[in-house]
Write a protein that holds these residues in place. Sequence first.
Motif, PDB file in Angstrom:
ATOM      1  N   SER A 168       0.812  -1.225   0.000  1.00 59.75           N
ATOM      2  CA  SER A 168       0.000   0.000   0.000  1.00 59.75           C
ATOM      3  C   SER A 168       0.839   1.266   0.000  1.00 59.75           C
ATOM      4  CB  SER A 168      -0.923   0.011   1.222  1.00 59.75           C
ATOM      5  OG  SER A 168      -0.160   0.024   2.419  1.00 59.75           O
ATOM      6  N   LEU A 169       2.175   1.125   0.119  1.00 57.62           N
ATOM      7  CA  LEU A 169       3.105   2.264   0.144  1.00 57.62           C
ATOM      8  C   LEU A 169       2.854   3.196   1.319  1.00 57.62           C
ATOM      9  CD1 LEU A 169       3.656   3.160  -3.626  1.00 57.62           C
ATOM     10  CD2 LEU A 169       5.072   1.800  -2.085  1.00 57.62           C
ATOM     11  N   ILE A 170       2.449   2.619   2.441  1.00 54.03           N
ATOM     12  CA  ILE A 170       2.440   3.330   3.710  1.00 54.03           C
ATOM     13  C   ILE A 170       3.809   3.128   4.349  1.00 54.03           C
ATOM     14  CG2 ILE A 170       1.414   3.506   6.008  1.00 54.03           C
ATOM     15  CD1 ILE A 170      -0.408   4.481   3.778  1.00 54.03           C
ATOM     16  N   LEU A 171       4.451   4.226   4.720  1.00 56.57           N
ATOM     17  CA  LEU A 171       5.798   4.203   5.285  1.00 56.57           C
ATOM     18  C   LEU A 171       5.746   4.697   6.724  1.00 56.57           C
ATOM     19  CD1 LEU A 171       8.950   3.973   4.868  1.00 56.57           C
ATOM     20  CD2 LEU A 171       8.873   6.388   4.176  1.00 56.57           C
ATOM     21  N   VAL A 172       6.416   3.965   7.625  1.00 58.95           N
ATOM     22  CA  VAL A 172       6.535   4.387   9.024  1.00 58.95           C
ATOM     23  C   VAL A 172       7.980   4.788   9.273  1.00 58.95           C
ATOM     24  CG1 VAL A 172       6.342   3.691  11.439  1.00 58.95           C
ATOM     25  CG2 VAL A 172       4.680   2.864   9.763  1.00 58.95           C
ATOM     26  N   SER A 173       8.170   5.910   9.955  1.00 61.23           N
ATOM     27  CA  SER A 173       9.511   6.385  10.290  1.00 61.23           C
ATOM     28  C   SER A 173       9.640   6.538  11.791  1.00 61.23           C
ATOM     29  CB  SER A 173       9.805   7.716   9.590  1.00 61.23           C
ATOM     30  OG  SER A 173       8.817   8.687   9.902  1.00 61.23           O
ATOM     31  N   ALA A 174      10.825   6.231  12.320  1.00 54.80           N
ATOM     32  CA  ALA A 174      11.120   6.343  13.747  1.00 54.80           C
ATOM     33  C   ALA A 174      12.275   7.316  13.918  1.00 54.80           C
ATOM     34  CB  ALA A 174      11.491   4.976  14.320  1.00 54.80           C
ATOM     35  N   SER A 175      12.151   8.216  14.896  1.00 52.66           N
ATOM     36  CA  SER A 175      13.111   9.321  14.970  1.00 52.66           C
ATOM     37  C   SER A 175      13.598   9.588  16.386  1.00 52.66           C
ATOM     38  CB  SER A 175      12.458  10.594  14.417  1.00 52.66           C
ATOM     39  OG  SER A 175      13.264  11.726  14.643  1.00 52.66           O
ATOM     40  N   ARG A 176      14.736  10.260  16.437  1.00 52.02           N
ATOM     41  CA  ARG A 176      15.250  10.742  17.717  1.00 52.02           C
ATOM     42  C   ARG A 176      14.408  11.883  18.296  1.00 52.02           C
ATOM     43  NH1 ARG A 176      21.864  11.207  17.357  1.00 52.02           N
ATOM     44  NH2 ARG A 176      22.318   8.967  17.247  1.00 52.02           N
ATOM     45  N   ASP A 177      13.452  12.395  17.528  1.00 53.54           N
ATOM     46  CA  ASP A 177      12.559  13.408  18.102  1.00 53.54           C
ATOM     47  C   ASP A 177      11.464  12.771  18.955  1.00 53.54           C
ATOM     48  OD1 ASP A 177      10.632  12.416  16.354  1.00 53.54           O
ATOM     49  OD2 ASP A 177      10.620  14.177  15.051  1.00 53.54           O
ATOM     50  N   LYS A 178      11.596  11.440  19.201  1.00 53.74           N
ATOM     51  CA  LYS A 178      10.735  10.672  20.101  1.00 53.74           C
ATOM     52  C   LYS A 178       9.360  10.357  19.517  1.00 53.74           C
ATOM     53  CE  LYS A 178      13.066  12.964  23.948  1.00 53.74           C
ATOM     54  NZ  LYS A 178      12.926  13.847  25.133  1.00 53.74           N
ATOM     55  N   THR A 179       9.214  10.552  18.202  1.00 51.79           N
ATOM     56  CA  THR A 179       7.937  10.243  17.549  1.00 51.79           C
ATOM     57  C   THR A 179       8.130   9.228  16.434  1.00 51.79           C
ATOM     58  OG1 THR A 179       8.057  11.925  15.791  1.00 51.79           O
ATOM     59  CG2 THR A 179       7.190  12.627  17.940  1.00 51.79           C
ATOM     60  N   LEU A 180       7.004   8.628  16.049  1.00 54.30           N
ATOM     61  CA  LEU A 180       6.911   7.870  14.802  1.00 54.30           C
ATOM     62  C   LEU A 180       5.937   8.617  13.908  1.00 54.30           C
ATOM     63  CD1 LEU A 180       6.622   5.313  17.250  1.00 54.30           C
ATOM     64  CD2 LEU A 180       7.642   4.263  15.224  1.00 54.30           C
ATOM     65  N   ARG A 181       6.193   8.589  12.627  1.00 54.95           N
ATOM     66  CA  ARG A 181       5.299   9.264  11.683  1.00 54.95           C
ATOM     67  C   ARG A 181       4.897   8.298  10.578  1.00 54.95           C
ATOM     68  NH1 ARG A 181       5.842  15.324  12.419  1.00 54.95           N
ATOM     69  NH2 ARG A 181       7.135  15.431  14.293  1.00 54.95           N
ATOM     70  N   ILE A 182       3.648   8.457  10.136  1.00 58.22           N
ATOM     71  CA  ILE A 182       3.089   7.594   9.087  1.00 58.22           C
ATOM     72  C   ILE A 182       2.918   8.433   7.830  1.00 58.22           C
ATOM     73  CG2 ILE A 182       1.314   5.891   8.559  1.00 58.22           C
ATOM     74  CD1 ILE A 182       2.614   5.378  11.264  1.00 58.22           C
ATOM     75  N   TRP A 183       3.446   7.937   6.722  1.00 56.05           N
ATOM     76  CA  TRP A 183       3.423   8.657   5.446  1.00 56.05           C
ATOM     77  C   TRP A 183       2.740   7.799   4.396  1.00 56.05           C
ATOM     78  CZ3 TRP A 183       6.202  13.304   6.129  1.00 56.05           C
ATOM     79  CH2 TRP A 183       7.101  13.318   7.214  1.00 56.05           C
ATOM     80  N   ASP A 184       1.976   8.447   3.518  1.00 59.77           N
ATOM     81  CA  ASP A 184       1.323   7.753   2.409  1.00 59.77           C
ATOM     82  C   ASP A 184       1.980   8.195   1.110  1.00 59.77           C
ATOM     83  OD1 ASP A 184      -0.277   6.585   0.518  1.00 59.77           O
ATOM     84  OD2 ASP A 184      -2.178   7.214   1.414  1.00 59.77           O
ATOM     85  N   LEU A 185       2.809   7.333   0.536  1.00 65.41           N
ATOM     86  CA  LEU A 185       3.521   7.711  -0.691  1.00 65.41           C
ATOM     87  C   LEU A 185       2.601   7.716  -1.900  1.00 65.41           C
ATOM     88  CD1 LEU A 185       7.017   6.035  -0.328  1.00 65.41           C
ATOM     89  CD2 LEU A 185       6.104   8.124   0.674  1.00 65.41           C
ATOM     90  N   ASN A 186       1.426   7.105  -1.783  1.00 66.39           N
ATOM     91  CA  ASN A 186       0.447   7.205  -2.866  1.00 66.39           C
ATOM     92  C   ASN A 186      -0.163   8.597  -2.946  1.00 66.39           C
ATOM     93  OD1 ASN A 186       0.372   4.638  -4.151  1.00 66.39           O
ATOM     94  ND2 ASN A 186      -0.628   3.785  -2.347  1.00 66.39           N
TER      95      ASN A 186
END
Length: 406
Positions: A168-186
């Motif tokens: 589905s091209l949903i991307l999850v990112s994990a960061s030192r800013d203490k958050t995770l973010r969900i991105w939709d490349l579609n």
Amino acid sequence: MLFPTAEEPLLLAELKPGRPHQFDWKSSCETWSVAFSPDGSWFAWSQGHCIVKLIPWPLEEQFIPKGFEAKSRSSKNDPKGRGSPKEKTLDCGQIVWGLAFSPWPSPPSRRLWARHHPQVPDVSGLILATGLNDGQIKIWEVQTGFLLLSLSGHQDVVRDLSFTPSGSLILVSASRDKTLRIWDLNKHGKQIQVLSGHLQWVYCCSISPDCSMLCSAAGEKSVFLWSMRSYTLIRKLEGHQSSVVSCDFSPDSALLVTASYDTNVIMWDPYTGERLRSLHHTQLDPPMDDSDVHISSLRSVCFSPEGLYLATVADDRLLRIWALELKAPVAFAPMTNGLCCTFFPHGGVIATGTRDGHVQFWTAPRVLSSLKHLCRKALRSFLTTYQVLALPIPKKMKEFLTYRTF
């Protein structure tokens, strides 16, 4: 199920970065991430100093023994007719911490949509996401090496990345800013959710193969388990005594493993939160040195593609191979300054990355899964633990299907 002692991993090949004189090669040279594409046709390597190498797999034939070839190196994987794949160098402009390939191939509907929307970057082919030191995520087309998208939102290092296996091209990112973010490349890389709750840097994120759960590990003793449907916290898994730095789901989504600086890997049932077993990394005699550092502190853990083995990398300069149902490693290999590891998606090879920017390829156990395990893997791919426990079947069968026979 019997797990005979595996042969010691053999070093198949080692890749080392070139060293231009203008760089200070004593810093920023770490290989923080290595990845194979899901179809096994590409290998990506963050070789330090802002550079990612994209390498067609298999490597040159003289490095890889017969029988370890990728199954998918063929003209079918070159839909745009560009000829044989070539090695590529991606200059990301920042230190690269995380890598993730998209599932392959994209659904036909996505490719059709891309052809009718030429103004939007075409993400219908195989793509690679790179997580950078400045909080950006850059999305590259693998076949051409072209930059497709830059995603902004994180305020610090993007330490890890994970695509939903469904395509589905949903991307999850994990960061030192203490958050995770969900991105939709579609949707041109639209940010669709921010997951907050961690109090420390987020080191690792892993999406279950059935796309129902997301695990995140931060510099904390607990692990967070999130719903990929509602993007809400399901539960915290508590049991480690120090920072958790790596996590991975089994291929059937029925097991979750977490690795910590406390020298332990814990195997969990993600559906119930139950701790099934711990794998302790004991120091080999004699000790490597007299330092007081936890030399068995773990750096990385990953499941083999058939789900019968684990690989771990620790600070005691060892790569360990574990059989799923045994409490002690079945094989060791000496490696210095290891940081990360991953299995080749068709089995037989493990790739490891090191602090000095090197990548090593090792032989991994090749096993013919028993019919019992294949049936369990098939059933657990769509049945939760609670659904298995509700089946009108004997108790011993339930224990086997829920991995309670350890």
